[in-house]
Design an enzyme around this catalytic site. Structure first.
Site, short mmCIF file in Angstrom:
data_model
loop_
_atom_site.label_atom_id
_atom_site.label_comp_id
_atom_site.label_asym_id
_atom_site.label_seq_id
_atom_site.Cartn_x
_atom_site.Cartn_y
_atom_site.Cartn_z
N ASP A 30 -4.22 -38.31 -28.61
CA ASP A 30 -4.61 -37.01 -29.14
C ASP A 30 -5.77 -36.44 -28.32
OD1 ASP A 30 -4.11 -35.59 -32.17
OD2 ASP A 30 -5.88 -34.96 -31.04
N ASN A 86 1.48 -34.48 -41.12
CA ASN A 86 1.14 -33.28 -41.88
C ASN A 86 2.34 -32.34 -41.93
OD1 ASN A 86 -1.60 -34.01 -42.37
ND2 ASN A 86 -2.13 -33.38 -40.29
N GLY A 92 -2.79 -29.08 -43.09
CA GLY A 92 -3.51 -29.31 -41.84
C GLY A 92 -2.63 -29.35 -40.61
N GLN A 93 -1.33 -29.03 -40.77
CA GLN A 93 -0.47 -29.03 -39.58
C GLN A 93 -0.82 -27.83 -38.71
OE1 GLN A 93 3.81 -28.85 -40.28
NE2 GLN A 93 4.27 -29.49 -38.17
N SER A 94 -1.09 -28.09 -37.44
CA SER A 94 -1.43 -27.01 -36.51
C SER A 94 -0.42 -26.90 -35.37
CB SER A 94 -2.84 -27.24 -35.93
OG SER A 94 -2.90 -28.46 -35.24
N HIS A 99 5.04 -34.68 -35.69
CA HIS A 99 4.31 -35.73 -34.97
C HIS A 99 3.68 -36.69 -35.96
CE1 HIS A 99 1.86 -32.11 -35.47
NE2 HIS A 99 0.82 -32.92 -35.69
N LEU A 100 3.72 -37.94 -35.57
CA LEU A 100 3.12 -39.02 -36.35
C LEU A 100 1.76 -39.33 -35.74
CD1 LEU A 100 3.64 -41.41 -38.42
CD2 LEU A 100 4.53 -42.68 -36.46
N HIS A 101 0.70 -39.09 -36.53
CA HIS A 101 -0.64 -39.51 -36.08
C HIS A 101 -0.78 -41.00 -36.32
CE1 HIS A 101 -2.69 -35.45 -35.96
NE2 HIS A 101 -1.75 -35.14 -36.83
P1 AMP Z 1 -1.69 -31.47 -36.75
O1 AMP Z 1 -2.98 -30.81 -37.11
O2 AMP Z 1 -1.25 -32.54 -37.72
O3 AMP Z 1 -0.60 -30.47 -36.45
O4 AMP Z 1 -1.99 -32.28 -35.42
C1 AMP Z 1 -1.90 -31.70 -34.15
C2 AMP Z 1 -2.65 -32.61 -33.24
O5 AMP Z 1 -2.27 -32.34 -31.91
C3 AMP Z 1 -4.17 -32.43 -33.31
O6 AMP Z 1 -4.77 -33.66 -33.67
C4 AMP Z 1 -4.56 -31.97 -31.91
O7 AMP Z 1 -5.78 -32.50 -31.50
C5 AMP Z 1 -3.39 -32.51 -31.10
N1 AMP Z 1 -3.12 -31.80 -29.86
C6 AMP Z 1 -2.95 -30.46 -29.71
N2 AMP Z 1 -2.66 -30.18 -28.43
C7 AMP Z 1 -2.64 -31.36 -27.76
C8 AMP Z 1 -2.38 -31.74 -26.42
N3 AMP Z 1 -2.11 -30.82 -25.48
N4 AMP Z 1 -2.45 -33.05 -26.10
C9 AMP Z 1 -2.75 -33.97 -27.04
N5 AMP Z 1 -2.98 -33.68 -28.32
C10 AMP Z 1 -2.93 -32.39 -28.69
#
Ligand code: AMP
Length: 113
Positions: A30, A86, A92-94, A99-101
């Site tokens: 990440d 998320n 909190g999904q952005s 994706h699996l954290h």
């Molecule tokens: P979420 O908030 O669950 O959608 O998680 C998205 C995650 O993607 C966040 O933890 C970001 O830090 C991560 N992220 C976004 N862009 C990148 C990238 N280019 N490379 C690695 N991680 C990323």
């Protein structure tokens, strides 16, 4: 999806610090780690989020979870790690490509924020 940042990582259009790749999934660290070890496991196929998983995707999602655990062990956090997926902005999904954290290397609290 042409405007999806994770599809661009899959295609190689933007770089990522990769830990693992096969024909159906990719794992990379990440960009903004929330724990000493924090990486993501994503399918190469664009799926919007856990609320959009269709029956034919269930095997793939299971293999992603297993791979997250295998990689956690390989990266020294096998004794304690958290898996998070998320769904939706309110959770909190952005990035709207599932994706699996995988987080570890520190004590986790409950409930999550
Ligand atoms: P979420 O908030 O669950 O959608 O998680 C998205 C995650 O993607 C966040 O933890 C970001 O830090 C991560 N992220 C976004 N862009 C990148 C990238 N280019 N490379 C690695 N991680 C990323």
């Amino acid at each position: 999806m042409s405007d999806c940042i994770f599809c661009k990582i899959v295609s190689g259009e933007i770089p990522a610090n990769k830990l693992y790749e096969d024909d159906e999934m990719l794992a990379f660290f990440d960009l903004h780690p929330q724990a000493p070890t924090h990486f993501l496991v994503i399918p190469k196929k664009h799926i919007k989020g856990p609320g959009s998983i269709e029956e034919p995707d269930t095997g793939l999602i299971g293999r992603m979870i297993k791979k997250g655990g295998d990689l956690a062990r390989e990266h020294g956090i096998g004794s304690g790690f958290r898996l998070v997926i998320n769904n939706g902005a309110d959770a909190g999904q952005s990035v709207f490509h599932i994706h699996l954290h995988v987080l570890g290397g520190r004590a986790m609290t409950w409930p999550p924020g």
